[in-house]
Design a protein around this motif. Structure first.
Motif, short mmCIF file in Angstrom:
data_model
loop_
_atom_site.label_atom_id
_atom_site.label_comp_id
_atom_site.label_asym_id
_atom_site.label_seq_id
_atom_site.Cartn_x
_atom_site.Cartn_y
_atom_site.Cartn_z
N ILE A 246 -9.72 1.07 3.75
CA ILE A 246 -9.56 -0.18 2.98
C ILE A 246 -10.68 -1.16 3.33
N GLU A 247 -11.03 -1.24 4.61
CA GLU A 247 -12.10 -2.15 5.01
C GLU A 247 -13.44 -1.72 4.42
N VAL B 288 -8.37 -5.88 8.20
CA VAL B 288 -7.11 -5.73 7.48
C VAL B 288 -6.01 -5.51 8.50
N CYS C 187 -1.19 -6.68 -5.16
CA CYS C 187 -2.10 -7.57 -4.44
C CYS C 187 -1.80 -9.00 -4.90
N LEU D 120 0.81 -1.22 0.00
CA LEU D 120 0.00 0.00 0.00
C LEU D 120 0.84 1.27 0.00
N LEU E 62 -11.13 3.06 -3.63
CA LEU E 62 -10.32 3.99 -2.83
C LEU E 62 -10.23 5.35 -3.52
N TYR F 154 0.10 5.42 0.79
CA TYR F 154 -0.93 6.38 1.19
C TYR F 154 -0.36 7.72 1.59
N LEU G 156 -10.22 -2.52 -5.50
CA LEU G 156 -9.86 -1.69 -4.34
C LEU G 156 -9.42 -0.31 -4.80
N ASN G 157 -8.59 -0.26 -5.83
CA ASN G 157 -8.13 1.05 -6.30
C ASN G 157 -9.29 1.89 -6.82
N VAL H 249 -5.33 6.60 -0.79
CA VAL H 249 -4.71 5.27 -0.63
C VAL H 249 -4.70 4.58 -1.98
N VAL I 94 -3.43 0.71 -3.86
CA VAL I 94 -2.85 -0.64 -3.76
C VAL I 94 -1.79 -0.76 -4.85
N GLN J 157 -6.81 1.94 7.63
CA GLN J 157 -7.43 0.63 7.78
C GLN J 157 -8.94 0.72 7.50
#
Lengths: 251, 251
Positions: free
Chosen positions: B31-32, B45, B98, B8, B83, B10, B79-80, B93, B95, B28
Motif C-alpha cells: 500500500i505504501e 500506513v 476510502c 482493506l 495495487l 487482502y 490505489l486499486n 490487495v 481498497v 503495508q
C-alpha cells in the motif's frame, strides 16, 4: 475390466479446459497422467461435460476403465496424491469420490441432468481471493429483476442466440429445467439445470441477464433475443471465471 | 493534513504479513508503494491489526496522513489501480472503502472491537479452489461439540496458553466477547470477537477446538488448558491459511 466412476472438483484457472489439448494442460490430461503414474496404463477418461478453458467444477463426473487390482478407495487416494504433486498443475484437481460403476454406466451418455452455478461478485473494489473464481461486475445489479426475466428461458426453446459458433450439438433446441438468480451479500448466484446445454449456453444466458440486472435490457429485450434465434442478437457472453459445473444426475 | 481511513481486503498468501519486512512482501509495503507511485509521498500506513504471514483480511482498517488534493474516492480508485498492477503481488490487495477521518481517529488505538473468522474445510479430498484459503481437516469434526466447548473461553481470562512466545502485549489477560462455531456444508466457521487479541490467540483457540471436534479432547480438556496458563498446555496451533480479519469497530 473394472469401470471406475470419479466425482471431480477442479480449479479451472491453470487449464485449457477439460479436453486434452496440444497447446496446454487439460483436466483430462492431468488425470490420465496420474493414472499412468499409478498403474502404468494409458487410459481414456470420459467426462460428463467438456468444460472450457478457465471453467471450474465442483462435481464433474467421469468414468475410466482400468485393468487394476486397486480398490476404488485406494485408486481415489492415489489419484489425489499424484494430482496434488503434479508438476504442471499441482493441487488443481481433486477426486471427491471414486466408486465402481456398472459397465453400462457412461459418464456422458448416461447423464440425465446437469447443474451449473455461475458466480458474480457485484461490487466496485477489485477482487482479491476470488480472482479468476467469479465474474467481477461493477455496475449495481438487480438480482430480483434478473431472476424474473430469466424465467422466460425455462422450458424447450431454440437457443441459437445463446450458442457458440463452435457448438457441435446436432440441434439448437434444448430444454432448460430451471434457472434461479439469488443474492448472498455481494455475490449474485445463477443456478441452472438441464439435461444438456449448448456450448456457451450458460455463459451467454448469464451475460444477457447481467444486461437485465444493470438496466441495459428489459425482460422483453431478453425474450426478443431468445426469439431472434440469431447469435447476433446476443448481448454479452459472460467470462469463464464464474462458471462451476456442480453436479450430474444419472437415471 | 488530511487523514484517510482505508477499509482493506487482502489475500494473505503472497505476503510475509501486514507489517513491513526486509525479507519479503508485506501488505503495508504494497500500500505504501502504491501511495508513493500516486503522490510521490513516503507515508506510513497504520493498520488496526498486524496480521501474520498467510493471514487474510476482508475488513482490515488502516489510516494514513497524506498532503494531497485527491478526494477519498479518487485516492481509493488510484490505489486499486496501482495495487492491481503491482509487480510483486498483483491483485492481492483491494481498497473496499476510502473516507476522510477525523485527526483524532487512529486505526489501531481507536479500535474498540475486532472480529475474525476462521475457515475450516472438513472433508477427505484435498482442496483445489480453497488452497491457502482454509484449513483442510480430514478427520470428521463435530461442530456442535466445538461450539459448546468454546463457550468456556468467553469472558475475561488469562490466555497465556493461547499466546505466542513472540506476543508483545503487556498482559495475557483479555476479554473474549463471543465465539461461534457453525457448519455450512463441508465448511466449519469459527467467528470470534474481542476488543483485542493476543498474538496467535485465534489460531491457538481454533487449534484446540479442532481437537475437541475430532474427539481427541473433551470440553473439560479445553477448560484445563485455559486454566493451566501455560503455553505447553496448548494442544495445537491452527495454520494461518484459514484466518480472516473481518471487521473493526470504532467508538
Amino acid at each position: 475390466m473394472p469401470r471406475f466412476r470419479l466425482t471431480l472438483e477442479y480449479d479451472g484457472r491453470p487449464f485449457m479446459g477439460w479436453q486434452m489439448q496440444d497447446h496446454g494442460p487439460s483436466v483430462q490430461g492431468a488425470i490420465e497422467a496420474a493414472i499412468q503414474r499409478i498403474t502404468g496404463l494409458n487410459a481414456s477418461v470420459i467426462g460428463a461435460g467438456r468444460t472450457d478453458s478457465g471453467v471450474h467444477a465442483r462435481g464433474q463426473v467421469a468414468h475410466v476403465d482400468l485393468d487394476t487390482p486397486l480398490t476404488p478407495f485406494r485408486l481415489g487416494e492415489a489419484l489425489n496424491y499424484h494430482l496434488r504433486t503434479d508438476e504442471a498443475t499441482p493441487g488443481a484437481v481433486a477426486v471427491l469420490d471414486c466408486t465402481l460403476a456398472d459397465e453400462a454406466f457412461h459418464a456422458r451418455f448416461s447423464a440425465i441432468y446437469r447443474t451449473y452455478q455461475y458466480r458474480i461478485v457485484n461490487r466496485r473494489a477489485p477482487l482479491t481471493h476470488a480472482r479468476g473464481l467469479a465474474w467481477h461486475v461493477i455496475q449495481p445489479l438487480d438480482a430480483a429483476a434478473m431472476h424474473a426475466a430469466a424465467q422466460s428461458l425455462v422450458g424447450q426453446h431454440d437457443f441459437t442466440t445463446f450458442r457458440s459458433v463452435h457448438c457441435q450439438s446436432r440441434s439448437p433446441v434444448k430444454t432448460l429445467g430451471e434457472i434461479r438468480v439469488t443474492q448472498e451479500g455481494e455475490a449474485i448466484l445463477v443456478d441452472v439445470g438441464a439435461r444438456s446445454f449448448l456450448h456457451h449456453q450458460v455463459r451467454s444466458m448469464v451475460g444477457c441477464l447481467k444486461l437485465v440486472g444493470d438496466g441495459s435490457w428489459t425482460a422483453d429485450d431478453l425474450q426478443a433475443a431468445l426469439a431472434a434465434r440469431d447469435r447476433a442478437a446476443l448481448g454479452l457472453n459472460a467470462p469463464p471465471d464464474g462458471l462451476y459445473f456442480m453436479r450430474v444426475d444419472y437415471a
